[in-house]
Design a protein around this motif. Structure first.
Motif, short mmCIF file in Angstrom:
data_model
loop_
_atom_site.label_atom_id
_atom_site.label_comp_id
_atom_site.label_asym_id
_atom_site.label_seq_id
_atom_site.Cartn_x
_atom_site.Cartn_y
_atom_site.Cartn_z
N GLU A 63 -20.52 -4.35 29.16
CA GLU A 63 -21.08 -3.82 27.91
C GLU A 63 -20.03 -3.57 26.84
O GLU A 63 -20.37 -3.25 25.70
CB GLU A 63 -21.87 -2.52 28.17
N ASP A 64 -18.76 -3.73 27.18
CA ASP A 64 -17.70 -3.67 26.17
C ASP A 64 -17.53 -5.00 25.45
O ASP A 64 -16.76 -5.09 24.49
CB ASP A 64 -16.37 -3.29 26.81
N THR A 65 -18.24 -6.01 25.90
CA THR A 65 -18.16 -7.32 25.26
C THR A 65 -18.61 -7.21 23.81
O THR A 65 -19.71 -6.74 23.51
CB THR A 65 -19.04 -8.34 26.00
N ALA A 66 -17.74 -7.62 22.90
CA ALA A 66 -18.02 -7.50 21.47
C ALA A 66 -16.88 -8.11 20.67
O ALA A 66 -15.81 -8.39 21.23
CB ALA A 66 -18.16 -6.03 21.08
N VAL A 67 -17.14 -8.30 19.40
CA VAL A 67 -16.05 -8.58 18.46
C VAL A 67 -15.52 -7.24 17.97
O VAL A 67 -16.30 -6.40 17.51
CB VAL A 67 -16.51 -9.44 17.28
N TYR A 68 -14.23 -7.06 18.10
CA TYR A 68 -13.61 -5.80 17.72
C TYR A 68 -12.94 -5.97 16.36
O TYR A 68 -12.13 -6.88 16.16
CB TYR A 68 -12.59 -5.37 18.77
N TYR A 69 -13.30 -5.10 15.44
CA TYR A 69 -12.78 -5.16 14.09
C TYR A 69 -11.93 -3.92 13.83
O TYR A 69 -12.38 -2.79 14.04
CB TYR A 69 -13.92 -5.17 13.07
N CYS A 70 -10.71 -4.14 13.36
CA CYS A 70 -9.93 -2.98 12.94
C CYS A 70 -10.16 -2.73 11.45
O CYS A 70 -10.52 -3.63 10.70
CB CYS A 70 -8.44 -3.18 13.25
N TYR A 71 -9.97 -1.50 11.08
CA TYR A 71 -10.12 -1.12 9.67
C TYR A 71 -9.01 -0.14 9.30
O TYR A 71 -8.42 0.49 10.17
CB TYR A 71 -11.50 -0.51 9.42
N ALA A 72 -8.79 -0.04 8.03
CA ALA A 72 -7.85 0.95 7.52
C ALA A 72 -8.39 1.52 6.21
O ALA A 72 -8.85 0.76 5.35
CB ALA A 72 -6.48 0.33 7.29
N ASN A 73 -8.37 2.83 6.10
CA ASN A 73 -8.65 3.50 4.83
C ASN A 73 -7.29 3.75 4.18
O ASN A 73 -6.50 4.52 4.71
CB ASN A 73 -9.37 4.82 5.08
N PHE A 114 0.85 -1.19 0.00
CA PHE A 114 0.00 0.00 0.00
C PHE A 114 0.88 1.23 0.00
O PHE A 114 2.03 1.20 0.45
CB PHE A 114 -0.96 0.01 1.19
N PHE A 115 0.32 2.32 -0.51
CA PHE A 115 1.06 3.57 -0.58
C PHE A 115 0.95 4.34 0.73
O PHE A 115 1.94 4.85 1.25
CB PHE A 115 0.55 4.42 -1.74
N SER A 116 -0.27 4.41 1.25
CA SER A 116 -0.46 5.16 2.50
C SER A 116 -1.72 4.68 3.21
O SER A 116 -2.65 4.18 2.58
CB SER A 116 -0.56 6.66 2.22
N ILE A 117 -1.71 4.84 4.51
CA ILE A 117 -2.91 4.61 5.33
C ILE A 117 -3.41 5.97 5.77
O ILE A 117 -2.70 6.70 6.46
CB ILE A 117 -2.60 3.71 6.53
N GLU A 118 -4.60 6.31 5.33
CA GLU A 118 -5.15 7.63 5.61
C GLU A 118 -5.83 7.70 6.97
O GLU A 118 -5.84 8.73 7.62
CB GLU A 118 -6.15 8.01 4.52
N HIS A 119 -6.38 6.58 7.36
CA HIS A 119 -7.20 6.56 8.56
C HIS A 119 -7.24 5.12 9.05
O HIS A 119 -7.25 4.18 8.24
CB HIS A 119 -8.62 7.01 8.20
N MET A 120 -7.23 4.93 10.36
CA MET A 120 -7.21 3.57 10.91
C MET A 120 -7.96 3.56 12.23
O MET A 120 -7.94 4.58 12.95
CB MET A 120 -5.76 3.13 11.10
N GLY A 121 -8.60 2.48 12.53
CA GLY A 121 -9.34 2.48 13.79
C GLY A 121 -10.02 1.16 14.07
O GLY A 121 -9.71 0.13 13.48
N TRP A 122 -10.99 1.22 15.00
CA TRP A 122 -11.71 0.04 15.47
C TRP A 122 -13.21 0.29 15.48
O TRP A 122 -13.66 1.37 15.88
CB TRP A 122 -11.28 -0.32 16.90
#
Length: 120
Positions: free
Chosen positions: A87-97, A27-35
């Motif tokens: 209440e934080d119980t969850a599946v956490y998914y990371c993403y990247a733009n 990839f050239f760049s990651i513009e945004h990343m999070g959960w």
């Protein structure tokens, strides 16, 4: 772009966990990343993100308890989660733009998810 999420597990309320999300591939760049996270029976919801210039954003429900950081040398995102609640119980998914080329458009990539379970 491949995203490998890890760090989930079972903890008791009040304890901490740190999630990691490692980006790899071409990839050239990651513009945004999070959960995002998805609790059982609920829709996926935003949790936290970091922009290319380091701007942080948190959902109100996690602000002051979760801290997002990024190691640009490793292309790895970390989510430090403190004072966990049931209440934080969850599946956490990371993403990247990310852009795969300098002139390419920004596309969204998702990791496979990591399960966080908080017992009361």
């Amino acid at each position: 772009v491949q995203l490998q999420a890890s760090g989930g597990g079972l903890v008791q309320a009040g304890e901490s966990l740190r999630l990691s999300c490692a980006a790899s591939g071409s990839f050239f760049s990651i513009e945004h990343m999070g959960w995002y996270r998805q609790a059982p029976g609920k829709q996926r919801e935003f949790a936290a993100s970091i922009g290319r210039n380091g701007d942080l954003d948190y959902a109100p429900s996690v602000k002051a308890r979760f801290t997002l950081s990024k190691d640009n040398t490793k292309n790895t995102l970390y989510l430090q989660m403190n004072s966990l609640r049931p209440e934080d119980t969850a599946v956490y998914y990371c993403y990247a733009n990310a852009r795969t080329t300098a002139s390419g458009r920004v596309q969204v990539y998702w990791g496979q998810g990591t399960l966080v379970t908080v017992s009361s």
